[in-house]
Design a protein around this motif. Structure first.
Motif, PDB file in Angstrom:
ATOM      1  N   GLY A  39       0.864  -1.290   0.012  1.00  0.00           N
ATOM      2  CA  GLY A  39      -0.229  -0.122  -0.107  1.00  0.00           C
ATOM      3  C   GLY A  39       0.755   1.222   0.087  1.00  0.00           C
ATOM      4  N   VAL A  40       2.060   1.474  -0.683  1.00  0.00           N
ATOM      5  CA  VAL A  40       2.966   2.548  -0.686  1.00  0.00           C
ATOM      6  C   VAL A  40       3.133   2.237  -2.117  1.00  0.00           C
ATOM      7  CG1 VAL A  40       3.264   2.485   1.710  1.00  0.00           C
ATOM      8  CG2 VAL A  40       4.877   1.224  -0.062  1.00  0.00           C
ATOM      9  N   ASP A  41       4.017   3.667  -2.667  1.00  0.00           N
ATOM     10  CA  ASP A  41       4.418   3.749  -3.921  1.00  0.00           C
ATOM     11  C   ASP A  41       5.921   3.078  -3.856  1.00  0.00           C
ATOM     12  OD1 ASP A  41       5.948   5.751  -2.992  1.00  0.00           O
ATOM     13  OD2 ASP A  41       5.184   7.259  -4.081  1.00  0.00           O
ATOM     14  N   HIS A  42       6.198   2.872  -5.069  1.00  0.00           N
ATOM     15  CA  HIS A  42       7.622   2.160  -5.301  1.00  0.00           C
ATOM     16  C   HIS A  42       8.909   3.020  -4.774  1.00  0.00           C
ATOM     17  CE1 HIS A  42       7.560   4.735  -9.157  1.00  0.00           C
ATOM     18  NE2 HIS A  42       8.715   4.863  -9.123  1.00  0.00           N
ATOM     19  N   LYS A  43       8.861   4.404  -4.879  1.00  0.00           N
ATOM     20  CA  LYS A  43       9.585   5.524  -4.427  1.00  0.00           C
ATOM     21  C   LYS A  43       9.674   5.418  -2.781  1.00  0.00           C
ATOM     22  CE  LYS A  43       8.700   8.910  -7.874  1.00  0.00           C
ATOM     23  NZ  LYS A  43       8.288  10.131  -7.978  1.00  0.00           N
ATOM     24  N   THR A  44       8.643   5.085  -1.895  1.00  0.00           N
ATOM     25  CA  THR A  44       8.671   4.743  -0.821  1.00  0.00           C
ATOM     26  C   THR A  44       9.640   3.329  -0.190  1.00  0.00           C
ATOM     27  OG1 THR A  44       6.653   5.995  -0.220  1.00  0.00           O
ATOM     28  CG2 THR A  44       7.407   4.275   1.488  1.00  0.00           C
ATOM     29  N   VAL A  45       9.200   2.512  -1.433  1.00  0.00           N
ATOM     30  CA  VAL A  45       9.999   1.198  -1.067  1.00  0.00           C
ATOM     31  C   VAL A  45      11.287   1.506  -1.231  1.00  0.00           C
ATOM     32  CG1 VAL A  45      10.321  -1.345  -2.174  1.00  0.00           C
ATOM     33  CG2 VAL A  45       8.144  -0.217  -1.989  1.00  0.00           C
ATOM     34  N   HIS A  46      11.761   2.262  -2.206  1.00  0.00           N
ATOM     35  CA  HIS A  46      13.029   2.616  -2.466  1.00  0.00           C
ATOM     36  C   HIS A  46      13.879   3.408  -1.184  1.00  0.00           C
ATOM     37  CE1 HIS A  46      16.718   3.846  -4.739  1.00  0.00           C
ATOM     38  NE2 HIS A  46      16.745   4.874  -4.215  1.00  0.00           N
ATOM     39  N   ARG A  47      13.121   4.301  -0.799  1.00  0.00           N
ATOM     40  CA  ARG A  47      13.775   4.919   0.363  1.00  0.00           C
ATOM     41  C   ARG A  47      13.835   4.084   1.707  1.00  0.00           C
ATOM     42  NH1 ARG A  47      10.404   9.118  -1.894  1.00  0.00           N
ATOM     43  NH2 ARG A  47       8.399   8.263  -0.540  1.00  0.00           N
ATOM     44  N   VAL A  48      12.806   3.242   1.687  1.00  0.00           N
ATOM     45  CA  VAL A  48      12.985   2.103   2.875  1.00  0.00           C
ATOM     46  C   VAL A  48      14.199   1.127   2.789  1.00  0.00           C
ATOM     47  CG1 VAL A  48      12.018   0.222   4.203  1.00  0.00           C
ATOM     48  CG2 VAL A  48      10.838   2.170   3.599  1.00  0.00           C
ATOM     49  N   GLU A  49      14.432   0.841   1.418  1.00  0.00           N
ATOM     50  CA  GLU A  49      15.471  -0.093   1.237  1.00  0.00           C
ATOM     51  C   GLU A  49      16.927   0.458   1.179  1.00  0.00           C
ATOM     52  OE1 GLU A  49      13.417  -3.230  -1.707  1.00  0.00           O
ATOM     53  OE2 GLU A  49      14.854  -1.986  -2.802  1.00  0.00           O
ATOM     54  N   TYR A  50      16.875   1.774   1.278  1.00  0.00           N
ATOM     55  CA  TYR A  50      18.271   2.528   1.094  1.00  0.00           C
ATOM     56  C   TYR A  50      18.639   3.429   2.204  1.00  0.00           C
ATOM     57  CZ  TYR A  50      19.328   0.684  -3.442  1.00  0.00           C
ATOM     58  OH  TYR A  50      19.392   0.015  -4.437  1.00  0.00           O
ATOM     59  N   GLY A  51      17.726   3.091   3.147  1.00  0.00           N
ATOM     60  CA  GLY A  51      17.858   3.808   4.507  1.00  0.00           C
ATOM     61  C   GLY A  51      17.571   5.323   4.656  1.00  0.00           C
ATOM     62  N   THR A  52      16.810   5.879   3.855  1.00  0.00           N
ATOM     63  CA  THR A  52      16.645   7.102   3.646  1.00  0.00           C
ATOM     64  C   THR A  52      15.371   7.611   4.212  1.00  0.00           C
ATOM     65  OG1 THR A  52      15.700   7.427   1.589  1.00  0.00           O
ATOM     66  CG2 THR A  52      18.169   7.680   1.803  1.00  0.00           C
ATOM     67  N   SER A  53      14.669   6.706   4.741  1.00  0.00           N
ATOM     68  CA  SER A  53      13.114   7.006   5.171  1.00  0.00           C
ATOM     69  C   SER A  53      13.119   6.236   6.725  1.00  0.00           C
ATOM     70  CB  SER A  53      12.241   6.655   4.463  1.00  0.00           C
ATOM     71  OG  SER A  53      12.019   5.192   4.511  1.00  0.00           O
ATOM     72  N   ASP A  54      12.313   6.639   7.737  1.00  0.00           N
ATOM     73  CA  ASP A  54      12.302   5.793   8.820  1.00  0.00           C
ATOM     74  C   ASP A  54      10.906   5.212   8.903  1.00  0.00           C
ATOM     75  OD1 ASP A  54      12.758   5.358  11.583  1.00  0.00           O
ATOM     76  OD2 ASP A  54      12.794   7.084  12.077  1.00  0.00           O
ATOM     77  N   PRO A  55      10.826   4.022   8.410  1.00  0.00           N
ATOM     78  CA  PRO A  55       9.408   3.713   8.208  1.00  0.00           C
ATOM     79  C   PRO A  55       8.834   2.883   9.677  1.00  0.00           C
ATOM     80  CG  PRO A  55      11.300   1.809   7.757  1.00  0.00           C
ATOM     81  CD  PRO A  55      11.762   3.289   7.940  1.00  0.00           C
ATOM     82  N   GLY A  56       7.365   3.203   9.636  1.00  0.00           N
ATOM     83  CA  GLY A  56       6.860   2.865  10.963  1.00  0.00           C
ATOM     84  C   GLY A  56       6.710   1.466  11.092  1.00  0.00           C
ATOM     85  N   LEU A  57       6.556   0.784  12.349  1.00  0.00           N
ATOM     86  CA  LEU A  57       6.248  -0.543  12.346  1.00  0.00           C
ATOM     87  C   LEU A  57       5.105  -1.089  11.534  1.00  0.00           C
ATOM     88  CD1 LEU A  57       6.662  -3.039  14.064  1.00  0.00           C
ATOM     89  CD2 LEU A  57       5.107  -2.243  15.909  1.00  0.00           C
ATOM     90  N   GLY A  58       4.012  -0.438  11.525  1.00  0.00           N
ATOM     91  CA  GLY A  58       2.955  -0.966  10.572  1.00  0.00           C
ATOM     92  C   GLY A  58       3.653  -1.463   9.175  1.00  0.00           C
ATOM     93  N   LEU A  59       4.237  -0.407   8.450  1.00  0.00           N
ATOM     94  CA  LEU A  59       4.896  -0.579   7.161  1.00  0.00           C
ATOM     95  C   LEU A  59       5.954  -1.867   7.202  1.00  0.00           C
ATOM     96  CD1 LEU A  59       5.427  -0.236   4.371  1.00  0.00           C
ATOM     97  CD2 LEU A  59       6.655   1.915   4.774  1.00  0.00           C
ATOM     98  N   LEU A  60       6.755  -1.894   8.337  1.00  0.00           N
ATOM     99  CA  LEU A  60       7.634  -2.945   8.316  1.00  0.00           C
ATOM    100  C   LEU A  60       7.121  -4.394   8.433  1.00  0.00           C
ATOM    101  CD1 LEU A  60      10.196  -1.501  10.669  1.00  0.00           C
ATOM    102  CD2 LEU A  60      10.460  -1.956   8.226  1.00  0.00           C
ATOM    103  N   LEU A  61       5.739  -4.380   9.257  1.00  0.00           N
ATOM    104  CA  LEU A  61       5.032  -5.588   9.321  1.00  0.00           C
ATOM    105  C   LEU A  61       4.544  -6.286   8.068  1.00  0.00           C
ATOM    106  CD1 LEU A  61       3.347  -5.035  12.704  1.00  0.00           C
ATOM    107  CD2 LEU A  61       5.276  -6.720  12.325  1.00  0.00           C
ATOM    108  N   ARG A  62       3.854  -5.161   7.288  1.00  0.00           N
ATOM    109  CA  ARG A  62       3.195  -5.444   6.189  1.00  0.00           C
ATOM    110  C   ARG A  62       4.350  -5.746   4.949  1.00  0.00           C
ATOM    111  NH1 ARG A  62       0.947  -0.457   6.925  1.00  0.00           N
ATOM    112  NH2 ARG A  62       2.014   0.595   4.944  1.00  0.00           N
ATOM    113  N   ILE A  63       5.450  -5.237   5.240  1.00  0.00           N
ATOM    114  CA  ILE A  63       6.701  -5.635   4.083  1.00  0.00           C
ATOM    115  C   ILE A  63       7.261  -7.087   4.519  1.00  0.00           C
ATOM    116  CG2 ILE A  63       9.233  -5.356   3.447  1.00  0.00           C
ATOM    117  CD1 ILE A  63       8.401  -2.234   3.779  1.00  0.00           C
ATOM    118  N   ALA A  64       7.303  -7.528   5.810  1.00  0.00           N
ATOM    119  CA  ALA A  64       7.658  -8.875   6.138  1.00  0.00           C
ATOM    120  C   ALA A  64       6.728  -9.821   5.688  1.00  0.00           C
ATOM    121  CB  ALA A  64       7.756  -8.840   7.850  1.00  0.00           C
ATOM    122  N   ARG A  65       5.408  -9.261   5.999  1.00  0.00           N
ATOM    123  CA  ARG A  65       4.367 -10.323   5.324  1.00  0.00           C
ATOM    124  C   ARG A  65       4.356 -10.467   3.797  1.00  0.00           C
ATOM    125  NH1 ARG A  65      -1.714 -10.787   7.466  1.00  0.00           N
ATOM    126  NH2 ARG A  65      -0.730 -11.820   9.066  1.00  0.00           N
ATOM    127  N   ALA A  66       4.571  -9.390   3.120  1.00  0.00           N
ATOM    128  CA  ALA A  66       4.634  -9.555   1.716  1.00  0.00           C
ATOM    129  C   ALA A  66       5.772 -10.309   1.128  1.00  0.00           C
ATOM    130  CB  ALA A  66       4.474  -8.254   1.126  1.00  0.00           C
TER     131      ALA A  66
END
Length: 76
Positions: A39-66
């Motif tokens: 439920g996020v755009d690919h730019k957000t995924v990119h920022r998470v993968e490269y450590g430039t954003s500070d993702p919340g627990l909810g997003l991390l949980l959704r990523i782990a499940r996905a």
């Protein structure tokens, strides 16, 4: 509160992001596909993968499940 995070926080986010990127690739997903699943755009995924954003627990949980990897494996 200062906007700059300590260097160790940035380094840790980059390490977690690399684990997420590896898990995404292992799951045979593009950043766009992962973003659609969580439920996020690919730019957000990119920022998470490269450590430039500070993702919340909810997003991390959704990523782990996905990517079908326990959250503890991504953030250890």
């Amino acid at each position: 509160m200062p906007s700059e995070q300590p260097a160790w926080v940035r380094a840790r986010r980059e390490l977690i992001g690399a684990r997420i990127r590896d898990a995404r690739i292992q799951a045979n997903l593009s950043q766009l596909e992962l973003g659609n699943r969580v439920g996020v755009d690919h730019k957000t995924v990119h920022r998470v993968e490269y450590g430039t954003s500070d993702p919340g627990l909810g997003l991390l949980l959704r990523i782990a499940r996905a990517v079908d990897v326990p959250l503890t494996e991504l953030v250890r």
